[in-house]
Design an enzyme around this catalytic site. Structure first.
Site, PDB file in Angstrom:
ATOM      1  N   ASP A  15       0.870  -1.161   0.000  1.00 42.32           N
ATOM      2  CA  ASP A  15       0.000   0.000   0.000  1.00 42.32           C
ATOM      3  C   ASP A  15       0.918   1.225   0.000  1.00 42.32           C
ATOM      4  OD1 ASP A  15      -2.394   1.591   0.356  1.00 42.32           O
ATOM      5  OD2 ASP A  15      -1.829   1.765   2.469  1.00 42.32           O
ATOM      6  N   ASP A  17      -0.028   5.148   1.066  1.00 38.69           N
ATOM      7  CA  ASP A  17      -0.187   6.048   2.211  1.00 38.69           C
ATOM      8  C   ASP A  17      -0.231   5.253   3.510  1.00 38.69           C
ATOM      9  OD1 ASP A  17      -1.439   8.950   0.966  1.00 38.69           O
ATOM     10  OD2 ASP A  17      -1.632   7.162  -0.280  1.00 38.69           O
ATOM     11  N   ASP A 174      -1.681  -0.887   5.806  1.00 40.23           N
ATOM     12  CA  ASP A 174      -1.987  -0.406   7.159  1.00 40.23           C
ATOM     13  C   ASP A 174      -3.474  -0.255   7.408  1.00 40.23           C
ATOM     14  OD1 ASP A 174      -1.983   1.862   5.328  1.00 40.23           O
ATOM     15  OD2 ASP A 174      -2.222   3.110   7.111  1.00 40.23           O
TER      16      ASP A 174
END
Length: 223
Positions: A15, A17, A174
């Site tokens: 991922d 960000d 996250d």
């Protein structure tokens, strides 16, 4: 959390960000610029950082709170994106240890790529600030396909571009949607617990194979 036996991957997808790049301050300050125009109070870093992975809509909901129904949220979303685009890399940086992690992956001849829900025009602009991403094997954004995470299709599409079977790939993110997408794709999944992991459901219940606290633990996992 699962107890799957670790096998060295042929590729690792990330991922963006909250996993590769710490974009929270640029996203949060964009929110505060919007709120200032609306004569609404600013949101503190401590409050907006955990929500940064939820993008423009998540941040606008945080900032507007009970006032949200008084505004055209789609107009504000577009304003948020254009404002963010103009300020996309003022405070953003790699998370500590991530540059070293990517360098080690290259040395170990492990392919890697990016699968994010960020719109492509923003992803392309942001990645251009970091030479490391010239080595990425695939950069898949939230609008590359008709669907985005938690649908597994963006992850499997990245694997296809990299000529890697999903079962030989790790996905690291996250947010719970990252782990869901990776699991549905048949990948080994890892929670980047240094990121913006705020969620009503505890990280330990996301069904990830592993929870890691620092980017260099990625290397430790397959060495």
């Amino acid at each position: 959390m699962c107890t799957k036996t670790v096998t060295k991957p042929k590729a690792i997808l990330f991922d963006l960000d909250g996993t590769l790049l710490d974009t929270a301050k640029d996203l949060g300050e964009t929110l505060n610029l919007i709120l200032k125009k609306l004569d609404l109070p600013a949101v503190s870093y401590d409050d907006y950082r955990p929500v940064a992975s939820h993008g423009a809509m998540g941040l606008l909901k945080l900032g507007l709170g009970d006032n949200i129904k008084a505004y055209d949220i789609e107009i504000l979303r577009k304003e948020f994106l254009s404002t963010y685009q103009a300020n996309i890399n003022l405070h953003t940086r790699f998370f500590d240890g991530m540059r070293e992690c990517l360098k080690q992956l290259q040395q170990d001849q492990l392919r890697w790529g990016v699968v994010t829900n960020k719109p492509e025009f923003l992803t392309t602009q942001l990645l251009a600030h970091y030479p490391e991403f010239s080595l990425s094997g695939a950069n898949i954004s939230g609008d590359t396909l008709p669907v985005r995470k938690p649908d597994p299709a963006p992850l499997t599409h990245a694997c296809k571009l990299m000529d890697i079977d999903a079962k030989d790939c790790w996905y690291i993110g996250d947010a719970q949607r990252d782990i869901e997408a990776g699991n549905r794709a048949g990948m080994t999944t890892l929670v980047a617990n240094w990121g913006y992991t705020y969620d009503p459901i505890p990280v330990s219940e996301w069904q990830a194979d592993y929870i890691i606290e620092h980017p260099l633990e990625i290397i430790d996992k397959y060495k």
